[in-house]
Write a protein that holds these residues in place. Structure first.
Motif, PDB file in Angstrom:
ATOM      1  N   THR A  87     107.538  42.363  -0.632  1.00 14.15           N
ATOM      2  CA  THR A  87     108.751  41.627  -1.002  1.00 14.15           C
ATOM      3  C   THR A  87     109.405  42.206  -2.257  1.00 14.15           C
ATOM      4  O   THR A  87     110.482  41.761  -2.646  1.00 14.15           O
ATOM      5  CB  THR A  87     108.479  40.119  -1.214  1.00 14.15           C
ATOM      6  N   ARG A 140     103.279  38.183  -6.393  1.00 16.14           N
ATOM      7  CA  ARG A 140     104.103  38.552  -5.234  1.00 16.14           C
ATOM      8  C   ARG A 140     103.450  39.676  -4.448  1.00 16.14           C
ATOM      9  O   ARG A 140     102.686  40.484  -4.995  1.00 16.14           O
ATOM     10  CB  ARG A 140     105.506  39.028  -5.694  1.00 16.14           C
ATOM     11  N   ALA A 150     101.714  26.701  -7.260  1.00 17.06           N
ATOM     12  CA  ALA A 150     102.782  26.919  -6.281  1.00 17.06           C
ATOM     13  C   ALA A 150     103.834  25.811  -6.350  1.00 17.06           C
ATOM     14  O   ALA A 150     104.721  25.740  -5.510  1.00 17.06           O
ATOM     15  CB  ALA A 150     102.210  27.041  -4.871  1.00 17.06           C
ATOM     16  N   ALA A 191     102.373  31.961  -1.941  1.00 19.46           N
ATOM     17  CA  ALA A 191     101.994  30.669  -2.537  1.00 19.46           C
ATOM     18  C   ALA A 191     100.480  30.615  -2.768  1.00 19.46           C
ATOM     19  O   ALA A 191     100.015  30.108  -3.797  1.00 19.46           O
ATOM     20  CB  ALA A 191     102.436  29.517  -1.626  1.00 19.46           C
ATOM     21  N   ALA A 212     108.114  27.309 -10.295  1.00 20.03           N
ATOM     22  CA  ALA A 212     108.936  28.446  -9.882  1.00 20.03           C
ATOM     23  C   ALA A 212     108.608  29.697 -10.685  1.00 20.03           C
ATOM     24  O   ALA A 212     108.616  30.811 -10.143  1.00 20.03           O
ATOM     25  CB  ALA A 212     110.415  28.084 -10.027  1.00 20.03           C
ATOM     26  N   LEU A 215     105.607  31.222  -9.180  1.00 20.40           N
ATOM     27  CA  LEU A 215     105.900  31.801  -7.861  1.00 20.40           C
ATOM     28  C   LEU A 215     106.718  33.089  -7.978  1.00 20.40           C
ATOM     29  O   LEU A 215     106.635  33.961  -7.122  1.00 20.40           O
ATOM     30  CB  LEU A 215     106.653  30.783  -6.997  1.00 20.40           C
ATOM     31  N   LEU A 216     107.520  33.175  -9.041  1.00 14.00           N
ATOM     32  CA  LEU A 216     108.350  34.370  -9.240  1.00 14.00           C
ATOM     33  C   LEU A 216     107.618  35.456 -10.027  1.00 14.00           C
ATOM     34  O   LEU A 216     108.123  36.585 -10.129  1.00 14.00           O
ATOM     35  CB  LEU A 216     109.645  33.990  -9.979  1.00 14.00           C
TER      36      LEU A 216
END
Lengths: 514, 514
Positions: free
Chosen positions: B82, B78, B66, B56, B69, B72-73
Motif C-alpha cells: 500500500t 502498513r 486499530a 489493522a 488513526a 493506522l497511518l
C-alpha cells in the motif's frame, strides 16, 4: 424495477483522451488559477462492492448477463464513475474508529483532518472549528452548491457549511446553512430548521435572501431561468426530510419529484455564470441508508441516481474541458455487502433483484403496515404460520419477487421466525431464538422486512455482514483539471488537501474558522 | 501469534520520489528496451478487505490501536504494497462468471484473455492455447522465475508456463513445467509430478537439466551461490503439496522451512545476473485457502508473508531503480470478508485475533484429530454438551484464544451444534438444524473448526459471507519502470497487456502458442 429510470452512458472513450490533453494547456487568467468548476460527489456507504453490484444489476436489467464478461464490460452497462480516467483508493478510518462515522469522514473530505465520530469540522477536542473546502472556495469568489438526497442538515452536507461538536445539533447546523451565503442548496429539506427546534432557520434564510424553490416544475425551471441563493427541497420527503429512494420513483407520491441528477442540473445552471467558477458537492445519501437496512435493490437504485448526477457533471466537463475537476468517492462501505454468498457460490443471480418494486422503507410504511393492521390480532396465541397466509405471501411476491415455495428450509424458517417477531412481537412462539440470535438477524430493523431483503439478496448472490459502516478502503474516481492528484492509495484527509491544491488555494489545510 | 514473524517496513517515502525521477531517464541499451526486471505479485483471494484487515492486525500486533488513526497511518504498521506510488483497480469476472476462478483470472493476467472457469491459457472453446507473458519474456531472452506458496502445478503458477483445457490436468501441467526451460521454480512442490500420475515430471525435469534444491540451508545457500534451472520445493508440505500457513511457522514441522520472502530472495539471486533481465511471478496462494475456510488469522499471516516477499522486490528495486517494475494485485476476493460485523458494530477488536496460534488446517490435523479420537465414542446417544468438555474448551482457548464463557447465547448455541455435528455426525441430537442451515453454517469444512473461526472472527469485527470467491474489483499497486500503466480502473486482462507493453514486447496480446 423494470420501469425504473436507468442511467444512460453520457460519454465513451473521449474522456481519457481529453484528460491527457488538458494538463498541458495554459490556465485561463482569473483570481483562481486552478480548477474553475469543481464537483465533489460523495456516495454515502459506497465502496467497490456497491459499485460492482450496480454494474452487475445494470448488465442484467439492460438485457445482458452478469455471467458474460462481454456484457459486463459493455460501456452501456457501466457506471459513469468507473469510466473516469483516474482512479485511486482512500483509507476511511477516523480518529477513534476503524469504521468511520459519516460526520468524521465528511470532516476529512472537507477540512483535511481526522476527527471523532459525530463531530463535524472540529478537532477531536471539539473546541476548534475548521473551514471546509467549500467555504474556502466561497472566500475565493466561487459560487457554492450543496446537494444531498438526505436532509440538508445531515452530517455530510453539513460538513460543507457548518462546524459543530455534534451532528445531532441539527438546528444549529440549519442556522449555519442559513448564514452560509452559499448560492444553492438542494435535495432533501432541513429536518430541524423550523422554529419548533430552536431558531427558525427558514425565516433566517429568507432574511438572508434565500428563496425556497420546490416542486418538479419550479426546480426544473431553474435550468432555463437560474436564480442565486435558492434552497430546493424535493416535493416528497419520504423519511427524515430526505428524498425518496430512487426505486420508489414509480410511486404516486413521486409525481412531483426531481431526481438527484435533475437537481444537479439545476445547481449547475444556477452557478455556472459565476466568472470565478463554482464548487458543487453532491451526496447520494440513501445508498448508506439502504445498506444499513441490507436492502440491495434500494442501494442499487440510489447508486444509479447518484451516478446519473455524475453524468451531469461529465456533460458539463465535456463542454468545459479545461476548467473542470470531477472527484467521485464514498465515505465508507455500509453493511458489509459482498458480491457472493454461501448459498449461491460461484453463480450470480441478479435477475432475482429485478422484480423488487419498492424500497424496504416504502414497503414498511405501506403494504406491511396495512397487512399488520389486518392480521396481527389473529396470531396472539398460536403459531403465526406464515406459510398459509396468502396475503403476506402475495405481498412478498408482488413487492420483492420472492416466492416462498422456491426457498430452502433454512430460509423458510427464518421467514417464519421473522414474521412471528414482527406481527406478534414473538408471542405466538414460532420464533424461539435467543435474543442474541434475533439481534444478529434483524439489527434494529423490522424483522420480516429485513429478512425478506436478506433472503432476496442472498438468492441474488449478495451477502451482508453488518447493519453498520465497515472499514474497507474505498475507490476514488476523477477526471479533468489536476485529476492526477487523486491517483494512488492514500488517506481520506488527503482528498480535502488535493481539492484545495487543485483550486490553487494559497494556504495550507486545515484552516481554522475565524 | 505473538512470535509470528512480522514484516518490517523496507522503505519510507523515498519510493514515490524515485518513481517520478525514473520515467524521464534514458533506457539502457539492450534487446529488451523496456522494464528489465519485472515482478508480478499475485495475492490469491486478496482484495481491499484482506489488505485492511492485515493492516489493522499489524497495528494491533505492533502495540498500537486499530481505533487510532495515527497508529493506522504509521508506516511501520502498513504493508509494503500500500506504500507503492501507483494504485489502480481491476474488474475480476471471467468469461462465464461474475465470481472468477483462479485459472481464468490467471489466464487474464498472463495472456490477456477472458476464459472460462478452470481453463488455463486457452480460449473458451478450449482449443487454442496462448503464450503467457512469462513465456514471451523468456523468448525475449529474460530469465523466468515462478514462485507460489501452493503447489507449483496449481492454477496460478501453471498459467505462467502451461496451457491446458482443465486445471485438473495437473500431470500434464507438470510435464509443461519440466519442459518450460524456465530458470527458477520455488514454493510448494508438484502435487501430481510423480510417475504414479502418468509421466514422471521429476525425471523429465532432471533430464532437462533441473536440479531440485530443498531444505532451508540449501535454498538460502542459493542467495550466495546461485544456480540456474532449479526447482525449490519447501521442506514441509502441509497440504496438497503446498507450503504451510505462515501462522504455523512456529510448529516443529517448520524448522527446515523458508518463507515466501526468503524464496523470493533466492529467486532474485538466481536470476539477476541475466543481462537481459528477468520476469518473476510470486503467488501468495494460501491467502485464498484460508479465506475459503473463513480463517481470518491464517489469511492475515499469509498476507504478511506475501507482503514480505513484495518487500524483497522493493529492496531490489531500490538497488535497480531505473530498470525494475513491480506490480502487485489479487485475482479475486475470497470468502466475502468484511471489515465489520453485526455483533460488533462500530467497534473493532483485532486484539481478539492475536492469540490464535495455528491455522484451521494445523488445528484440524493435530489437536482436533486427537480430541475427536479421545472423545467421539462417549457421545453416541446423549447430547454432546460441549460446555462441560474441559479438553475441548481448553483447546479453543489455547489455540484460538476463544473463551466459551465470554460468548453470547447464539454463539454458544452455534458451537454446541457444530461440536455435535463434528464429533458424532449429529447423532447426539444437539444439532437439530435443517440441512440447509448446516450447509450455510459450515460449507464443506469441519463444523467445529469453521465455527470456531467464524465466532473468533466476528468477535474481532470480521465478517464472512461465502466459502467461495466473490466478484468485487480488487486493487492493483505498482512501482518503477512504466508503473503509470497500472493506474486507473480497468479489467484484469489489461494487466497482461500492460506488462507486455512495459517489457516492450513487439507483438499484440493474445499470442497463440506455436
Amino acid at each position: 424495477m423494470k420501469s425504473m429510470i436507468v442511467k444512460s452512458a453520457v460519454f465513451g472513450c473521449t474522456l481519457a483522451a481529453l484528460f491527457s490533453a488538458n494538463q498541458t494547456e495554459a490556465r485561463p487568467t482569473r483570481a483562481n488559477s486552478g480548477a474553475k468548476y469543481v464537483f465533489f460527489f460523495l456516495g454515502d456507504g459506497m465502496s467497490a462492492t456497491q459499485i460492482q453490484a450496480t454494474e452487475a444489476w445494470l448488465t442484467t436489467a439492460n438485457g445482458g448477463s452478469a455471467r458474460n464478461a462481454e456484457d459486463l464490460l459493455n460501456p452501456g452497462n457501466r457506471l459513469n464513475m468507473t469510466k473516469l480516467p483516474i482512479a485511486g483508493m482512500q483509507t476511511t478510518f477516523d480518529a477513534g474508529a476503524l469504521m468511520t462515522d459519516s460526520a468524521s469522514s465528511a470532516t476529512a473530505f472537507s477540512c483535511g483532518i481526522k476527527t471523532l465520530s459525530g463531530v463535524i469540522n472540529m478537532d477531536t477536542t471539539k473546541t476548534t472549528g475548521y473551514k471546509s473546502i467549500a467555504q474556502l472556495a466561497h472566500e475565493m469568489g466561487m459560487s457554492v452548491g450543496v446537494l444531498s438526497s438526505v436532509s440538508l442538515d445531515h452530517a455530510t452536507p453539513a460538513a460543507y457549511y457548518a462546524s459543530v461538536p455534534s451532528r445531532g445539533a441539527m438546528n444549529d447546523i440549519c442556522i449555519q446553512l442559513a448564514n452560509s451565503g452559499y448560492e444553492f442548496f438542494g435535495g432533501g429539506s432541513m429536518a430541524k430548521g423550523g422554529a419548533g427546534f430552536g431558531t427558525d432557520a427558514w425565516a433566517l434564510a429568507a432574511t438572508n435572501g434565500y428563496s425556497v424553490v420546490s416542486g418538479r416544475t419550479a426546480i426544473l425551471d431553474l435550468i432555463n431561468n437560474p436564480q442565486s441563493k435558492v434552497i430546493c427541497p424535493n416535493a416528497w420527503l419520504q423519511d427524515s426530510s430526505a428524498m425518496p429512494y430512487h426505486v420508489d420513483f414509480n410511486a404516486p407520491e413521486a409525481s412531483n419529484n426531481v431526481t438527484l441528477a435533475e437537481m444537479t442540473e439545476a445547481a449547475i445552471a444556477c452557478l455556472e455564470s459565476d466568472k470565478d467558477g463554482f464548487f458543487i458537492m453532491v451526496e447520494g445519501g440513501k445508498i448508506d441508508w439502504a445498506c444499513h437496512a441490507n436492502d440491495a435493490m434500494a442501494a442499487i437504485g440510489d447508486m444509479i441516481d447518484f451516478d446519473n448526477a455524475v453524468g451531469e457533471a461529465i456533460a458539463f466537463y465535456l463542454a468545459h474541458p479545461n476548467d473542470t475537476l470531477i472527484v467521485v468517492t464514498g465515505d465508507h462501505e455500509t453493511g458489509g455487502l459482498t458480491i457472493g454468498h454461501a448459498t449461491t457460490g460461484y453463480s450470480e443471480n441478479y435477475a432475482g433483484l429485478t422484480n423488487q418494486t419498492c424500497s424496504f422503507t416504502y414497503f414498511g410504511a405501506n403494504q406491511w403496515t396495512a397487512h399488520k393492521a389486518a392480521y396481527a390480532d389473529s396470531y396472539t396465541d398460536t403459531p403465526t404460520n406464515l406459510v398459509s397466509n396468502a396475503d403476506m405471501l402475495n405481498l412478498m411476491e408482488e413487492c420483492f419477487g420472492l416466492v416462498y415455495a422456491d426457498l430452502n428450509d433454512y430460509q423458510k424458517e427464518k421467514l417464519e421466525d421473522a414474521y412471528d417477531k414482527s406481527i406478534t412481537g414473538g408471542r405466538s412462539g414460532t420464533n424461539n431464538n435467543s435474543a442474541a440470535e434475533n439481534s444478529y438477524l434483524y439489527g434494529s430493523y423490522e424483522p420480516i422486512v429485513v429478512t425478506i431483503t436478506h433472503i432476496l439478496n442472498e438468492r441474488a448472490s449478495i451477502g451482508w455482514t453488518s447493519y453498520s459502516h465497515t472499514g474497507v478502503p474505498v475507490p476514488v474516481f476523477a477526471a479533468g483539471f489536476d485529476a492526477y492528484r487523486f491517483a494512488g492509495f492514500y488517506d481520506n484527509t488527503d482528498i480535502a488537501k488535493q481539492i484545495a491544491a487543485a483550486m490553487r488555494y494559497k494556504g495550507t489545510l486545515p484552516v481554522e474558522r475565524d
